[in-house]
Design an enzyme around this catalytic site. Structure first.
Site, PDB file in Angstrom:
ATOM      1  N   ARG A   2     -15.064  -0.488 -24.921  1.00 32.22           N
ATOM      2  CA  ARG A   2     -15.638  -0.635 -23.586  1.00 32.22           C
ATOM      3  C   ARG A   2     -14.926   0.287 -22.597  1.00 32.22           C
ATOM      4  O   ARG A   2     -13.762   0.640 -22.769  1.00 32.22           O
ATOM      5  CB  ARG A   2     -15.476  -2.095 -23.159  1.00 32.22           C
ATOM      6  CG  ARG A   2     -15.972  -2.432 -21.774  1.00 32.22           C
ATOM      7  CD  ARG A   2     -15.632  -3.884 -21.456  1.00 32.22           C
ATOM      8  NE  ARG A   2     -16.363  -4.821 -22.307  1.00 32.22           N
ATOM      9  CZ  ARG A   2     -15.942  -6.043 -22.590  1.00 32.22           C
ATOM     10  NH1 ARG A   2     -14.782  -6.471 -22.135  1.00 32.22           N
ATOM     11  NH2 ARG A   2     -16.671  -6.848 -23.355  1.00 32.22           N
ATOM     12  N   ARG A  53      -0.614  -8.881  -4.249  1.00 30.73           N
ATOM     13  CA  ARG A  53       0.332  -9.174  -3.167  1.00 30.73           C
ATOM     14  C   ARG A  53       1.337 -10.264  -3.525  1.00 30.73           C
ATOM     15  O   ARG A  53       2.296 -10.471  -2.800  1.00 30.73           O
ATOM     16  CB  ARG A  53      -0.430  -9.601  -1.908  1.00 30.73           C
ATOM     17  CG  ARG A  53      -1.151  -8.470  -1.225  1.00 30.73           C
ATOM     18  CD  ARG A  53      -1.702  -8.932   0.093  1.00 30.73           C
ATOM     19  NE  ARG A  53      -2.417  -7.879   0.787  1.00 30.73           N
ATOM     20  CZ  ARG A  53      -3.224  -8.086   1.807  1.00 30.73           C
ATOM     21  NH1 ARG A  53      -3.427  -9.329   2.229  1.00 30.73           N
ATOM     22  NH2 ARG A  53      -3.831  -7.088   2.402  1.00 30.73           N
ATOM     23  N   ASP A  59       0.803  -1.226   0.000  1.00 36.36           N
ATOM     24  CA  ASP A  59       0.000   0.000   0.000  1.00 36.36           C
ATOM     25  C   ASP A  59       0.836   1.277   0.000  1.00 36.36           C
ATOM     26  O   ASP A  59       0.314   2.353  -0.311  1.00 36.36           O
ATOM     27  CB  ASP A  59      -0.933   0.024   1.214  1.00 36.36           C
ATOM     28  CG  ASP A  59      -1.957  -1.095   1.186  1.00 36.36           C
ATOM     29  OD1 ASP A  59      -2.287  -1.560   0.082  1.00 36.36           O
ATOM     30  OD2 ASP A  59      -2.420  -1.513   2.268  1.00 36.36           O
TER      31      ASP A  59
END
Length: 320
Positions: free
Chosen positions: A163, A253, A128
């Site tokens: 898209r 991770r 993070d």
């Protein structure tokens, strides 16, 4: 001088944690210390899952993702009696100091042990990049590459189908991973805790791209900001363009750590040992302007804040 130290990994795993453990173990052994590994974080510490480590214990781990010591969430560690048992277990093995590798939650555990008189050094290990006192955390750059790879793949299929794609990125309350991956991945819009969610602006930006002939749009979104699937439905309703959400989740991770993360982890591990030998405790290590630094762990948790990279947000706005 201390003679025995322990090392554990805690909280969410991050690529490079193994390299950090290796750095701690080999630096300590080179300086004549004994090193003990604690399995499954604070839970293993409380349950006395402690084992002496050698140089061969950390052979062939520098290139492996995850953490061979294991990790576990253990909210019971907030209980002082649980921590007292953990300290007793450490002393039973003659361990005099502890290196904790993890994020903010792991630092809180180290802080509590320090306040109870047991010296700890924290090493920032989390994808993070939300730990104060360091420019980068271990695992951040590896996760960044993982996210960019996913964005590149989404761009291919989004363009084929004209898209709009939303990619949800980890980060909790820090948008660093989303911001950097959006810049590197060429995303059209970014939503992070630092920017907030502005739906009208988002729709206007997407419609502008459609008017200019863009075949697709990729929106980078930090987790917890809003429900990605609900946002996709809202965008589709407002623009008339098919919109899909992709939640990357725990894939971020995993994987082999990048060279940068391996080197950073090795430096931090060795530096933590150096601090303990100098008699330091209750500190957390970091890297700032490419130099190893250390801060009071309590001050880092309670008072230090990560700076918002306004320059990079401005860059992202220009490039989008």
């Amino acid at each position: 001088m201390i003679k025995k130290i322990g090392v554990l990994t805690s909280g969410g795993d991050a690529p490079g944690m193994n390299a950090a453990v290796r750095g701690v173990v080999r630096a300590a052994l080179s300086d004549g210390l004994e090193v003990y590994g604690i399995y499954d974080g604070y839970q293993g510490l409380h349950q006395n899952r402690i084992e002496k480590l050698s140089r061969t214990s950390v052979s062939d781990v520098i290139n492996r993702g995850g953490t061979f010591l294991g990790s576990a969430r253990f909210p019971e560690f907030k209980d002082e009696k649980v921590r007292a048992q953990a300290i007793q277990n450490l002393k039973m093995h003659g361990i005099e100091a502890l290196v904790v590798i993890g994020g903010d939650g792991s630092y809180m555990g180290a802080k509590k042990l320090t306040e109870m008189g047991f010296p700890c050094i924290g090493i920032p290990g989390t994808i993070d990049n939300d730990v104060a006192g360091t420019d980068y955390t271990i695992g951040y750059f590896t996760a960044l590459n993982t996210v960019i790879d996913a964005i590149d793949r989404l761009r291919d299929t989004s363009s084929s189908h004209q898209r709009i794609s939303i990619v949800e990125v980890m980060g909790r309350h820090c948008g660093d991973l989303t911001l950097m991956s959006a810049i590197a991945g060429g995303c059209e819009y970014i939503i992070t805790p630092e920017t907030g969610l502005h739906k009208e602006e988002l729709i206007a930006k997407i419609k502008e791209g459609i008017y200019k002939g863009k075949k697709h749009a990729i929106v980078a979104l930090t987790e917890l900001m809003t429900d990605a699937n609900e946002l996709a439905k809202y965008i589709e309703d407002e623009t008339g363009r098919e919109t899909r959400a992709t939640v990357l989740g725990h894939i971020q991770r995993g994987g082999q750590p990048t060279a940068f993360d391996r080197i950073l982890a090795s430096r931090m591990g060795a530096y933590a040992v150096e601090l303990l030998i100098q008699g330091e405790g209750g500190r957390c290590v970091g890297v700032q302007n490419e130099k190893m630094v250390h801060h009071d762990i309590i001050d880092a948790i309670e008072n230090m804040k990560r700076p918002v990279r306004k320059d990079l947000y401005e860059l992202a706005d220009k490039l989008f």
